[in-house]
Scaffold this motif. Structure first.
Motif, PDB file in Angstrom:
ATOM      1  N   PHE A   1      -0.049  19.149   6.893  1.00 41.05           N
ATOM      2  CA  PHE A   1       1.130  18.149   7.017  1.00 41.05           C
ATOM      3  C   PHE A   1       0.588  16.759   6.083  1.00 41.05           C
ATOM      4  O   PHE A   1       0.785  15.600   6.677  1.00 41.05           O
ATOM      5  N   ILE A   2       0.000  17.038   5.009  1.00 41.04           N
ATOM      6  CA  ILE A   2      -0.157  15.654   4.148  1.00 41.04           C
ATOM      7  C   ILE A   2       0.644  15.804   2.952  1.00 41.04           C
ATOM      8  O   ILE A   2       1.017  17.125   2.322  1.00 41.04           O
ATOM      9  N   THR A   3       0.703  14.653   2.133  1.00 41.90           N
ATOM     10  CA  THR A   3       1.452  14.719   0.861  1.00 41.90           C
ATOM     11  C   THR A   3       0.232  15.296  -0.278  1.00 41.90           C
ATOM     12  O   THR A   3      -0.931  14.761  -0.229  1.00 41.90           O
TER      13      THR A   3
ATOM     14  N   LEU B   1     -13.816   7.215   3.832  1.00 41.28           N
ATOM     15  CA  LEU B   1     -12.573   6.035   3.827  1.00 41.28           C
ATOM     16  C   LEU B   1     -11.440   6.623   4.445  1.00 41.28           C
ATOM     17  O   LEU B   1     -10.910   5.738   5.155  1.00 41.28           O
ATOM     18  N   THR B   2     -10.968   7.776   4.255  1.00 42.89           N
ATOM     19  CA  THR B   2      -9.755   8.153   4.931  1.00 42.89           C
ATOM     20  C   THR B   2      -9.790   8.325   6.189  1.00 42.89           C
ATOM     21  O   THR B   2      -8.607   8.505   7.014  1.00 42.89           O
ATOM     22  N   LYS B   3     -11.092   8.612   7.053  1.00 41.35           N
ATOM     23  CA  LYS B   3     -11.034   8.493   8.482  1.00 41.35           C
ATOM     24  C   LYS B   3     -11.243   7.253   8.854  1.00 41.35           C
ATOM     25  O   LYS B   3     -11.267   7.007  10.183  1.00 41.35           O
TER      26      LYS B   3
ATOM     27  N   VAL C   1      -4.436  13.594  -3.336  1.00 43.39           N
ATOM     28  CA  VAL C   1      -5.168  12.935  -4.581  1.00 43.39           C
ATOM     29  C   VAL C   1      -5.957  11.511  -4.205  1.00 43.39           C
ATOM     30  O   VAL C   1      -6.868  11.458  -4.557  1.00 43.39           O
ATOM     31  N   ALA C   2      -5.206  10.682  -3.395  1.00 39.96           N
ATOM     32  CA  ALA C   2      -5.749   9.336  -3.187  1.00 39.96           C
ATOM     33  C   ALA C   2      -6.832   9.383  -2.209  1.00 39.96           C
ATOM     34  O   ALA C   2      -7.765   8.300  -2.488  1.00 39.96           O
ATOM     35  N   SER C   3      -7.157  10.618  -1.506  1.00 38.19           N
ATOM     36  CA  SER C   3      -8.281  10.674  -0.797  1.00 38.19           C
ATOM     37  C   SER C   3      -9.304  11.511  -1.291  1.00 38.19           C
ATOM     38  O   SER C   3     -10.172  11.877  -1.029  1.00 38.19           O
ATOM     39  N   ASP C   4      -8.806  12.320  -2.478  1.00 39.99           N
ATOM     40  CA  ASP C   4      -9.563  13.364  -3.169  1.00 39.99           C
ATOM     41  C   ASP C   4     -10.161  14.301  -2.128  1.00 39.99           C
ATOM     42  O   ASP C   4     -11.282  14.390  -1.995  1.00 39.99           O
ATOM     43  N   VAL C   5      -9.066  14.766  -1.324  1.00 39.67           N
ATOM     44  CA  VAL C   5      -9.744  15.558  -0.044  1.00 39.67           C
ATOM     45  C   VAL C   5     -10.550  16.817  -0.374  1.00 39.67           C
ATOM     46  O   VAL C   5     -10.421  17.114  -1.718  1.00 39.67           O
ATOM     47  N   HIS C   6     -11.327  17.301   0.226  1.00 40.72           N
ATOM     48  CA  HIS C   6     -12.124  18.442   0.216  1.00 40.72           C
ATOM     49  C   HIS C   6     -11.552  19.460   1.423  1.00 40.72           C
ATOM     50  O   HIS C   6     -11.001  19.219   2.378  1.00 40.72           O
TER      51      HIS C   6
ATOM     52  N   ILE D   1       0.744  -1.344  -0.092  1.00 42.02           N
ATOM     53  CA  ILE D   1       0.093   0.023   0.085  1.00 42.02           C
ATOM     54  C   ILE D   1       0.877   1.200  -0.177  1.00 42.02           C
ATOM     55  O   ILE D   1       1.898   1.264   0.701  1.00 42.02           O
ATOM     56  N   PRO D   2       0.572   2.271  -0.973  1.00 44.49           N
ATOM     57  CA  PRO D   2       1.296   3.424  -0.826  1.00 44.49           C
ATOM     58  C   PRO D   2       0.874   4.120   0.462  1.00 44.49           C
ATOM     59  O   PRO D   2      -0.026   4.071   1.140  1.00 44.49           O
ATOM     60  N   ARG D   3       1.940   5.034   0.930  1.00 43.40           N
ATOM     61  CA  ARG D   3       1.807   5.852   2.210  1.00 43.40           C
ATOM     62  C   ARG D   3       2.435   7.125   1.856  1.00 43.40           C
ATOM     63  O   ARG D   3       3.629   7.304   1.600  1.00 43.40           O
ATOM     64  N   GLY D   4       1.640   8.057   2.679  1.00 42.86           N
ATOM     65  CA  GLY D   4       2.256   9.573   2.486  1.00 42.86           C
ATOM     66  C   GLY D   4       2.676   9.760   3.702  1.00 42.86           C
ATOM     67  O   GLY D   4       3.627   9.363   4.308  1.00 42.86           O
ATOM     68  N   ALA D   5       2.142  11.075   4.155  1.00 42.03           N
ATOM     69  CA  ALA D   5       2.312  11.490   5.692  1.00 42.03           C
ATOM     70  C   ALA D   5       1.681  10.648   6.848  1.00 42.03           C
ATOM     71  O   ALA D   5       1.788  11.230   7.925  1.00 42.03           O
ATOM     72  N   ALA D   6       0.692   9.850   6.435  1.00 41.97           N
ATOM     73  CA  ALA D   6       0.034   9.082   7.455  1.00 41.97           C
ATOM     74  C   ALA D   6      -0.839   9.844   8.214  1.00 41.97           C
ATOM     75  O   ALA D   6      -0.865   9.833   9.476  1.00 41.97           O
ATOM     76  N   ARG D   7      -1.444  10.960   7.435  1.00 44.83           N
ATOM     77  CA  ARG D   7      -2.584  11.760   8.227  1.00 44.83           C
ATOM     78  C   ARG D   7      -3.968  11.160   8.040  1.00 44.83           C
ATOM     79  O   ARG D   7      -5.083  11.683   8.716  1.00 44.83           O
ATOM     80  N   SER D   8      -3.949  10.214   7.474  1.00 47.09           N
ATOM     81  CA  SER D   8      -5.417   9.288   7.331  1.00 47.09           C
ATOM     82  C   SER D   8      -5.430   8.624   8.794  1.00 47.09           C
ATOM     83  O   SER D   8      -4.417   8.639   9.385  1.00 47.09           O
ATOM     84  N   TYR D   9      -6.595   8.566   9.076  1.00 42.57           N
ATOM     85  CA  TYR D   9      -6.849   8.176  10.740  1.00 42.57           C
ATOM     86  C   TYR D   9      -6.940   6.694  10.892  1.00 42.57           C
ATOM     87  O   TYR D   9      -6.217   6.266  11.892  1.00 42.57           O
TER      88      TYR D   9
ATOM     89  N   MET E   1      -7.588   5.450  -2.884  1.00 45.34           N
ATOM     90  CA  MET E   1      -7.080   5.164  -1.623  1.00 45.34           C
ATOM     91  C   MET E   1      -5.803   4.378  -1.724  1.00 45.34           C
ATOM     92  O   MET E   1      -5.518   3.354  -1.023  1.00 45.34           O
ATOM     93  N   GLY E   2      -5.156   4.481  -2.723  1.00 46.26           N
ATOM     94  CA  GLY E   2      -3.813   3.855  -3.000  1.00 46.26           C
ATOM     95  C   GLY E   2      -3.917   2.502  -3.554  1.00 46.26           C
ATOM     96  O   GLY E   2      -2.988   1.791  -4.022  1.00 46.26           O
ATOM     97  N   LEU E   3      -5.137   2.425  -3.911  1.00 51.15           N
ATOM     98  CA  LEU E   3      -5.381   0.824  -4.416  1.00 51.15           C
ATOM     99  C   LEU E   3      -5.365   0.565  -5.981  1.00 51.15           C
ATOM    100  O   LEU E   3      -5.397  -0.368  -6.511  1.00 51.15           O
ATOM    101  N   THR E   4      -4.841   1.475  -6.708  1.00 48.25           N
ATOM    102  CA  THR E   4      -4.835   1.690  -8.113  1.00 48.25           C
ATOM    103  C   THR E   4      -3.142   1.837  -8.377  1.00 48.25           C
ATOM    104  O   THR E   4      -2.732   1.892  -9.564  1.00 48.25           O
ATOM    105  N   GLY E   5      -2.312   1.837  -7.298  1.00 44.98           N
ATOM    106  CA  GLY E   5      -0.976   1.802  -7.442  1.00 44.98           C
ATOM    107  C   GLY E   5      -0.321   3.020  -7.109  1.00 44.98           C
ATOM    108  O   GLY E   5      -1.075   3.993  -6.198  1.00 44.98           O
ATOM    109  N   LEU E   6       0.957   3.234  -7.283  1.00 39.60           N
ATOM    110  CA  LEU E   6       1.662   4.366  -6.506  1.00 39.60           C
ATOM    111  C   LEU E   6       1.784   5.659  -7.529  1.00 39.60           C
ATOM    112  O   LEU E   6       1.971   5.608  -8.660  1.00 39.60           O
ATOM    113  N   ILE E   7       0.913   6.599  -6.905  1.00 36.57           N
ATOM    114  CA  ILE E   7       1.154   8.016  -7.795  1.00 36.57           C
ATOM    115  C   ILE E   7       2.311   8.327  -7.282  1.00 36.57           C
ATOM    116  O   ILE E   7       2.849   8.700  -6.148  1.00 36.57           O
ATOM    117  N   THR E   8       3.199   8.950  -8.433  1.00 35.55           N
ATOM    118  CA  THR E   8       4.494   9.218  -8.202  1.00 35.55           C
ATOM    119  C   THR E   8       4.626  10.789  -8.719  1.00 35.55           C
ATOM    120  O   THR E   8       5.514  11.625  -7.904  1.00 35.55           O
TER     121      THR E   8
END
Ligand SMILES: Cc1cc2nc3c(=O)[nH]c(=O)nc-3n(C[C@H](O)[C@H](O)[C@H](O)COP(=O)(O)OP(=O)(O)OC[C@H]3O[C@@H](n4cnc5c(N)ncnc54)[C@H](O)[C@@H]3O)c2cc1C
Ligand SMILES: NC(=O)c1ccc[n+]([C@@H]2O[C@H](COP(=O)([O-])OP(=O)(O)OC[C@H]3O[C@@H](n4cnc5c(N)ncnc54)[C@H](OP(=O)(O)O)[C@@H]3O)[C@@H](O)[C@H]2O)c1
Lengths: 438, 245
Positions: free
Chosen positions: A107-109, A392-394, A114-119, A41-49, A163-170
């Motif tokens: 403090f997120i990447t 999902l990200t929470k 993108v992966a959580s399509d944040v608002h 699983i890809p992981r950024g700054a681990a700010r998902s809960y 949510m990172g399930l389609t591969g690594l966004i580079t």
């Protein structure tokens, strides 16, 4: 080289041991060498809960931390996916640019955004982060896809909110927006009940930013009383970036610290400190958008056992009735949430797993304890009854049945993963719990 | 705008420091041996707003390294405002014990190459009558330990050199800073398991950035290493020699 570490999301629950890989770019021309094997699983700054960025094998974007290009005329920025929003602000605020959409922490990447399509507080006008993204580069094993709304459009849409399930966004290209000042003109409006709060959201629909802090311990007539803060970018004030946080919570608080009484006191203080009457004040973007970033590691206040955030969205039609039903249950449970944030959502977008639906979203934090699960199960029933869903990200506890009923496009999402060969390669604890991975 | 030289510019700590200087709009000259990685870093620093970025190939292990540098420095316009030396390599102590060539080349990469750079740059700055020199040595150079005394000796060599150099250059208004990091989570230490004492390279870079601005002379980075090393320094040799450290 991989190292083994104990990892968790921002909620410190759950926690697992994982093999951490930190892929890096070798040169301008070559791709990124990813380790072979399955179930990453890809992981950024681990700010998902919760457990979105948890798996026994992790691809950390830590070393993908460079800017690639910036167009001074259009504001189009291209950067590695591991660059944080905070770094973007540090570099670009002095040049007169701001993030088009930002969550409540910097403090997120960019990859996580993108992966959580944040608002953010402007969703009612501007939509999610992906609305501003023109191109992403997704790497699935050793295949590299340059995706946009025109090219590999299905993979583009599945990856935004995927949510990172389609591969690594580079790499991500998205546009910043021009600002004249680092300051926000803010106005606070105090309301006495939920109906009034929702009316205020409607009234201020043209305000760039809006968000409400609900006092979730208020009951009866006062149920849903809030402070609604609306804001606009100011024209006056310097273009100065934020400073690093000065305060830090050095260790996990012992369990007795966050009891319902202290929560009540916090809610009371927050509600009480705001002046009534809508006077405008000038506030720097840092305290305006990121009030919690001022205290590093504030998640440790919830103790070792951790906490979870329950964030749901309800369609506009369900608004007052549905929100009241939920607030009522929380107030009765006396499991008071430290924070309760209400926001109005604009239109849904075309990404199969993107969370926002037009209506309202409410986010509540709960310290993990034995009684919390049954309360959250009860809340689930209300949410599903009113046609809502959870972010999902929470999430760390939603059931497969609940997920599949509330995200009806999950099969389409999985078909795209299959088509690009991502299904076996990428999975998280969450995707397994929700039956997205087979 | 300042004119800044960074040796070992591909190091994680140096890169994080360069990013801060680029945000401030300075002119950067990057010395490193990995040109592919340097190109990625250069691109990033330009986007951040560096007023210029030049890349120079530099191998601290090469025999002609300092002779080459003497020519390269001649092309760099006055004044040199800041010179940062960050390159280093953490050898396996066991291998060094078995192989004298390895030991000597590690002393060169971590020790004498830095002395070479310092000698050249110090003279330039002394003439300029201003400038700042910051070198990343290590807490390992404070007391030799059986687990890494080749690395430690090279770092200690540089630290003692810097003490004298700092004293000399103080008279011409040139600032000399010896940075002694503890454990930092970078590619150099990728193979070592991480614990509570570990710092991130961005954090260490932030400290260095502030220390250069404040003109301090020595920095244990982060600060708690000062206490750890003070204890280690004062353990009597009879006891120290029985320890496994
Ligand atoms: C205080 C606080 C406030 C918040 N406020 C908001 C808010 O207002 N609105 C909002 O929308 N969210 C909010 N969030 C949630 C946060 O924005 C998201 O969880 C975001 O995805 C975190 O990004 P990250 O870099 O930490 O990613 P992680 O937490 O590390 O990962 C999150 C997800 O993104 C995936 N991912 C990360 N990087 C990549 C990559 N390079 N390629 C592919 N997939 C990747 C992971 O697999 C995982 O599924 C808040 C969080 C906190 C702690
Ligand atoms: N990490 C720690 O725990 C720690 C602790 C105390 C002190 N330090 C010191 O901090 C400094 C920076 O290291 P780091 O932690 O940031 O690790 P790093 O990222 O691995 O950096 C080491 C750098 O030294 C360069 N280098 C090695 N041999 C070289 C040579 N022969 N010629 C030119 N360059 C050479 C490397 O270049 P390539 O990119 O080409 O390999 C790399 O850029 C070093 O001096 C190190 O000794 C580190």
């Amino acid at each position: 080289m991989a190292t083994i570490s104990q990892i968790s999301g921002w909620g410190n629950y759950p926690e697992i041991a994982a093999e951490i890989h930190t892929p890096a770019r070798q040169s301008l021309q070559q791709g990124i060498a990813l380790p072979s094997g399955y179930g990453f699983i890809p992981r950024g700054a681990a700010r998902s809960y919760g457990d979105s960025a948890l798996a026994h094998r992790v691809l950390s974007s830590r070393c993908l931390n460079r800017f690639i290009s910036f167009d001074n005329d259009s504001g189009l920025l291209t950067c590695d996916a591991g660059v944080t929003l905070g770094e973007i602000l540090t570099t670009f605020v002095p040049k007169g640019w701001f993030l088009p959409v930002t969550p409540g922490t910097k403090f997120i990447t960019v990859g996580g955004a993108v992966a959580s399509d944040v608002h953010g507080k402007n969703h009612h006008l501007d939509g999610c982060f992906s609305e501003f993204v023109t191109e992403i580069i997704v790497q699935i094993g050793d295949q590299v896809y340059q995706c946009s709304r025109q090219q590999y459009a299905d993979l583009f849409h599945a990856t935004c909110g995927g949510m990172g399930l389609t591969g690594l966004i580079t790499q991500v290209s998205f546009s910043l927006k021009p600002i004249k000042s680092a300051y926000i003109r803010q106005k606070n409006i105090k309301t006495s009940c939920l109906a009034e709060s929702l009316r205020v959201f409607d009234e201020y629909v043209d305000s760039q930013y809006s968000v409400a802090w609900i006092d979730c311990l208020a009951t009866g007539e006062a149920l849903g009383r809030s402070i609604i803060s609306v804001g606009e970018h100011a024209d006056q004030g310097a273009l100065e970036p934020h400073q690093a946080p000065k305060l830090s919570i050095p260790c996990h608080f012992p369990d007795f610290v966050l009891n319902p009484l202290s929560v009540q006191a916090f809610n009371f203080l927050y509600y009480g400190k705001e002046k009534a009457g809508p006077e405008e004040q000038l506030l720097h973007y840092n305290p305006y958008f990121y009030p919690l970033d001022g205290i590093a590691n504030w998640n440790r206040m919830y103790g070792r056992g951790g906490f979870t955030q329950y964030q749901f969205a309800l369609p506009k039609t369900a608004g007052l009735e549905g929100l009241s039903a939920i607030l009522d249950r929380i107030a009765k449970s006396k499991q008071g949430s430290f924070l309760a944030v209400l926001k109005a959502f604009g239109k849904h977008n075309n990404n199969p797993l993107s969370f926002p639906v037009e209506g309202y979203t409410l986010a509540l934090d709960f310290k993990i304890n034995a009684r919390i699960w049954s309360l959250l199960n009860q809340l689930d029933e209300v949410v599903i009854h009113y046609g809502g869903r959870l972010y999902l990200t929470k999430d760390a506890r939603m059931t497969e049945r609940f997920f599949k009923a509330t995200y009806p496009r999950w099969q389409e999402f999985n078909a795209i993963r299959d088509k690009y060969g991502a299904t076996q390669l990428y999975s998280s604890l969450q995707s397994q719990r929700l039956g997205i991975s087979r | 705008m300042k004119n800044i030289l960074i040796f070992g510019a591909t190091s994680a700590i140096a890169e994080a420091l360069a990013k801060q200087y680029a945000n401030d709009g300075h002119q950067l000259t990057l010395f490193a041996r990995n040109e592919d990685k340097l190109a990625l870093i250069e691109q990033d620093l330009r986007v951040r707003g560096a007023s210029g970025v030049a890349c120079v190939s530099f191998d601290a292990g090469a025999d002609d390294c300092i002779a080459k540098l003497q020519r390269q420095l001649a092309d760099i316009a006055d004044p040199i405002d800041i010179c940062v030396i960050a390159h280093g390599s953490l050898p396996d102590q066991g291998e060094c014990q078995e192989d004298v060539q390895k030991t000597l080349s590690e002393i060169q990469v971590n020790g004498t190459s830095a002395i070479g750079i310092l000698t050249l740059v110090a003279n330039r700055m002394e003439q300029q009558k201003n400038g700042a020199i910051a070198v990343i040595t290590s807490v390992a150079g404070i007391r030799g330990r059986q687990s890494n005394y080749v690395y430690g000796a090279a770092k200690g060599l540089v630290s003692v050199f810097l003490q004298g150099l700092g004293q000399r250059l103080a008279k011409s208004g040139v600032h000399v800073l010896d940075i002694k990091p503890g454990f930092v989570d970078t590619p150099m230490t990728a193979h070592i398991e991480k614990g509570a004492l570990w710092a991130q390279p961005e954090k260490v870079a932030e400290i260095i950035y502030k220390r250069i601005a404040k003109k301090s002379h020595e920095s244990h980075t982060p600060f708690f290493w000062f206490f750890i090393m003070t204890i280690i320094r004062f353990i009597p040799t009879a006891i120290f020699n029985k320890l496994k450290l």
